[in-house]
Design a protein around this motif. Structure first.
Motif, PDB file in Angstrom:
ATOM      1  N   TRP A 159       0.835  -1.325  -0.117  1.00 21.31           N
ATOM      2  CA  TRP A 159      -0.074   0.087  -0.182  1.00 21.31           C
ATOM      3  C   TRP A 159       1.031   1.261  -0.055  1.00 21.31           C
ATOM      4  O   TRP A 159       0.533   2.304  -0.577  1.00 21.31           O
TER       5      TRP A 159
ATOM      6  N   ARG B 123       3.637   1.545  -1.566  1.00 25.44           N
ATOM      7  CA  ARG B 123       4.194   1.729  -2.941  1.00 25.44           C
ATOM      8  C   ARG B 123       3.131   2.322  -3.592  1.00 25.44           C
ATOM      9  O   ARG B 123       3.333   3.284  -4.538  1.00 25.44           O
ATOM     10  N   LEU B 124       1.859   1.876  -3.611  1.00 24.82           N
ATOM     11  CA  LEU B 124       0.785   2.027  -4.582  1.00 24.82           C
ATOM     12  C   LEU B 124       0.068   3.447  -4.038  1.00 24.82           C
ATOM     13  O   LEU B 124      -0.161   4.100  -5.187  1.00 24.82           O
ATOM     14  N   PHE B 125      -0.208   3.646  -2.989  1.00 21.31           N
ATOM     15  CA  PHE B 125      -0.747   5.198  -2.507  1.00 21.31           C
ATOM     16  C   PHE B 125       0.161   6.036  -2.154  1.00 21.31           C
ATOM     17  O   PHE B 125      -0.244   7.335  -2.118  1.00 21.31           O
ATOM     18  N   PHE B 126       1.202   5.918  -1.782  1.00 16.42           N
ATOM     19  CA  PHE B 126       2.299   6.945  -1.268  1.00 16.42           C
ATOM     20  C   PHE B 126       3.643   6.922  -1.887  1.00 16.42           C
ATOM     21  O   PHE B 126       4.389   7.664  -1.679  1.00 16.42           O
ATOM     22  N   GLU B 127       3.676   6.252  -3.140  1.00 12.21           N
ATOM     23  CA  GLU B 127       4.992   6.351  -3.988  1.00 12.21           C
ATOM     24  C   GLU B 127       6.135   6.091  -3.143  1.00 12.21           C
ATOM     25  O   GLU B 127       7.350   6.772  -3.574  1.00 12.21           O
ATOM     26  N   GLU B 128       5.954   5.337  -1.988  1.00 14.19           N
ATOM     27  CA  GLU B 128       7.280   4.722  -1.194  1.00 14.19           C
ATOM     28  C   GLU B 128       8.017   3.961  -1.943  1.00 14.19           C
ATOM     29  O   GLU B 128       7.602   3.089  -2.753  1.00 14.19           O
ATOM     30  N   THR B 129       9.587   3.842  -1.784  1.00  9.78           N
ATOM     31  CA  THR B 129      10.161   2.860  -2.531  1.00  9.78           C
ATOM     32  C   THR B 129      10.334   1.552  -1.696  1.00  9.78           C
ATOM     33  O   THR B 129      10.244   1.728  -0.538  1.00  9.78           O
TER      34      THR B 129
END
Length: 119
Positions: A83, A85-91
């Motif tokens: 989530w 990655r998908l929602f907050f563009e975390e690596t």
């Protein structure tokens, strides 16, 4: 019997995936102005999910050992990575992947050890 156990585990994991989604609501709510409409709606969703969680969790632990159910709960960390990655563009780093592998290995060790003890 085995089919019923598999069904319970599948339901548990679907439930844990949905439960982990509500963490997104709390993170989004924290970004809103206190007591704004969006803040109230997002935190309301979190509180609602906790109520559903309490009911479903009780039904799950009626059907499987607490040790196994609780070990599977760690999978929410993996969903948190997805989530994020998908929602907050975390690596997604190597450390996160290694952590996810350790979690999955731990779940498998606890569940398979418990099954061996039950036989």
């Amino acid at each position: 019997m085995k089919e019923n156990k598999t069904r319970t585990i599948i339901i548990l994991h679907i439930f844990l995936m949905l439960y982990s989604l509500f963490g997104i609501c709390s993170k989004l709510a924290a970004q809103e102005r206190f007591m704004s409409t969006r803040f109230i709606l997002l935190y309301g969703a979190v509180i609602f999910s906790l109520g559903i969680y309490a009911i479903v969790w009780q039904q799950i632990i009626k059907r499987m050992p607490l040790v196994s159910a609780y070990a599977n709960k760690a999978v929410t960390v993996i969903w948190g990575i997805v989530w994020g990655r998908l929602f907050f563009e975390e690596t997604i780093t190597l450390k996160k992947i290694i952590g996810a592998i350790v979690i999955i290995a731990g779940i498998l060790l606890v569940v398979t050890d418990k099954e061996k003890q039950d036989d």
